[in-house]
Design an enzyme around this catalytic site. Sequence first.
Site, PDB file in Angstrom:
ATOM      1  N   CYS A 123     124.502  54.385  26.542  1.00  0.00           N
ATOM      2  CA  CYS A 123     125.280  53.307  25.618  1.00  0.00           C
ATOM      3  C   CYS A 123     124.638  53.264  24.402  1.00  0.00           C
ATOM      4  O   CYS A 123     124.404  54.131  23.606  1.00  0.00           O
ATOM      5  CB  CYS A 123     125.935  52.187  26.478  1.00  0.00           C
ATOM      6  SG  CYS A 123     127.390  51.587  25.790  1.00  0.00           S
ATOM      7  N   HIS A 161     127.140  52.861  32.302  1.00  0.00           N
ATOM      8  CA  HIS A 161     126.367  51.731  32.972  1.00  0.00           C
ATOM      9  C   HIS A 161     126.695  51.666  34.371  1.00  0.00           C
ATOM     10  O   HIS A 161     127.144  52.528  35.060  1.00  0.00           O
ATOM     11  CB  HIS A 161     126.909  50.480  32.354  1.00  0.00           C
ATOM     12  CG  HIS A 161     126.618  50.207  30.963  1.00  0.00           C
ATOM     13  ND1 HIS A 161     125.441  49.882  30.127  1.00  0.00           N
ATOM     14  CD2 HIS A 161     127.495  50.341  29.688  1.00  0.00           C
ATOM     15  CE1 HIS A 161     125.470  49.644  28.921  1.00  0.00           C
ATOM     16  NE2 HIS A 161     126.876  50.035  28.663  1.00  0.00           N
ATOM     17  N   ARG A 174     138.050  48.714  22.576  1.00  0.00           N
ATOM     18  CA  ARG A 174     137.023  49.122  23.345  1.00  0.00           C
ATOM     19  C   ARG A 174     137.559  49.653  24.773  1.00  0.00           C
ATOM     20  O   ARG A 174     138.228  49.469  25.337  1.00  0.00           O
ATOM     21  CB  ARG A 174     136.648  47.553  23.780  1.00  0.00           C
ATOM     22  CG  ARG A 174     135.120  47.286  24.099  1.00  0.00           C
ATOM     23  CD  ARG A 174     134.640  46.016  23.927  1.00  0.00           C
ATOM     24  NE  ARG A 174     133.231  46.319  24.128  1.00  0.00           N
ATOM     25  CZ  ARG A 174     132.482  46.605  23.489  1.00  0.00           C
ATOM     26  NH1 ARG A 174     132.541  46.709  21.970  1.00  0.00           N
ATOM     27  NH2 ARG A 174     131.096  46.957  23.771  1.00  0.00           N
TER      28      ARG A 174
HETATM   29  N1  GLN Z   1     127.317  48.138  20.760  1.00  0.00           N
HETATM   30  C1  GLN Z   1     127.582  49.424  21.150  1.00  0.00           C
HETATM   31  C2  GLN Z   1     128.967  49.689  21.166  1.00  0.00           C
HETATM   32  O1  GLN Z   1     129.945  48.876  21.572  1.00  0.00           O
HETATM   33  C3  GLN Z   1     127.058  49.678  22.443  1.00  0.00           C
HETATM   34  C4  GLN Z   1     127.487  48.861  23.690  1.00  0.00           C
HETATM   35  C5  GLN Z   1     126.846  49.041  24.891  1.00  0.00           C
HETATM   36  O2  GLN Z   1     125.689  49.520  24.857  1.00  0.00           O
HETATM   37  N2  GLN Z   1     127.561  48.710  26.042  1.00  0.00           N
HETATM   38  O3  GLN Z   1     129.568  50.837  21.210  1.00  0.00           O
END
Ligand code: GLN
Length: 244
Positions: A96, A195, A130
């Site tokens: 990520c 993740h 998101r």
């Molecule tokens: N800040 C980055 C995004 O929102 C990575 C987020 C993360 O590592 N889960 O895409």
Amino acid sequence: MKNENLQISIAHLYPKLLNLYGDAGNIITLKKRCEWRGIQVEFKEINIGDEVSGFDLYFIGGGQDKQQEEVAAELYKNKEKLTQERDKNSVFLGICGGYQLFGHYYQPHNKEKLMGISLLDAYTVAGKKRFIGNVTVKTNFLPVETLVGFENHSGLTYLQGETVPLGEIITGNGNNGVDKFEGARYRNVFGTYLHGSLLPKNPHFADYLIGLALEKRYGEKIELSPLDDKFEILTHNSLIGKSY
Ligand code: GLN
């Protein structure tokens, strides 16, 4: 070469800053899957200001935009060294936020662009929504073709040149929710939005990375002794195709 006489060096990059959603579980998996085979692990946490070269495998986790800013500046100072490591076929796994910094840049919402270290020919821009949920990916390079994990990102990642995706999306959004691809690979550099943490649920990918790191260190393909993965495989299979 018998597994018991082998050694592997693993660096965990900036775990105090980038370690979201249990990403450190990837390090535990890599260490245990080596130790269970009698492979010696030389492990080091790399923090701000530490030397960052000379390892067989590098891991970096995910994090919010704020933590990414601090790590981006530090990674960029080591861009040349880490590029040399990539070109010596060291293995990299970025999750990520860490994945995004392996590309050319990450452009957050209404903030300065974060320069990446271009290990991957890719770039990321913050999206409007998101992406959160389980993901299943179909790969074409692993002994078990699926990868399962959990995504939580707003970044949209686009691949270019010789950088190829880890696989096609079966469920979830992946890199950008449009091209139906997830993750990235160039040489032995791997990035993914998965993740979970990723490797405990995908032991075949953990072993693939360990195998690449041993091949880089010893200059030959090395057969890993088999492990009893019945619980890992049960977990993996229970998540295939799940989207919630
Ligand atoms: N800040 C980055 C995004 O929102 C990575 C987020 C993360 O590592 N889960 O895409």
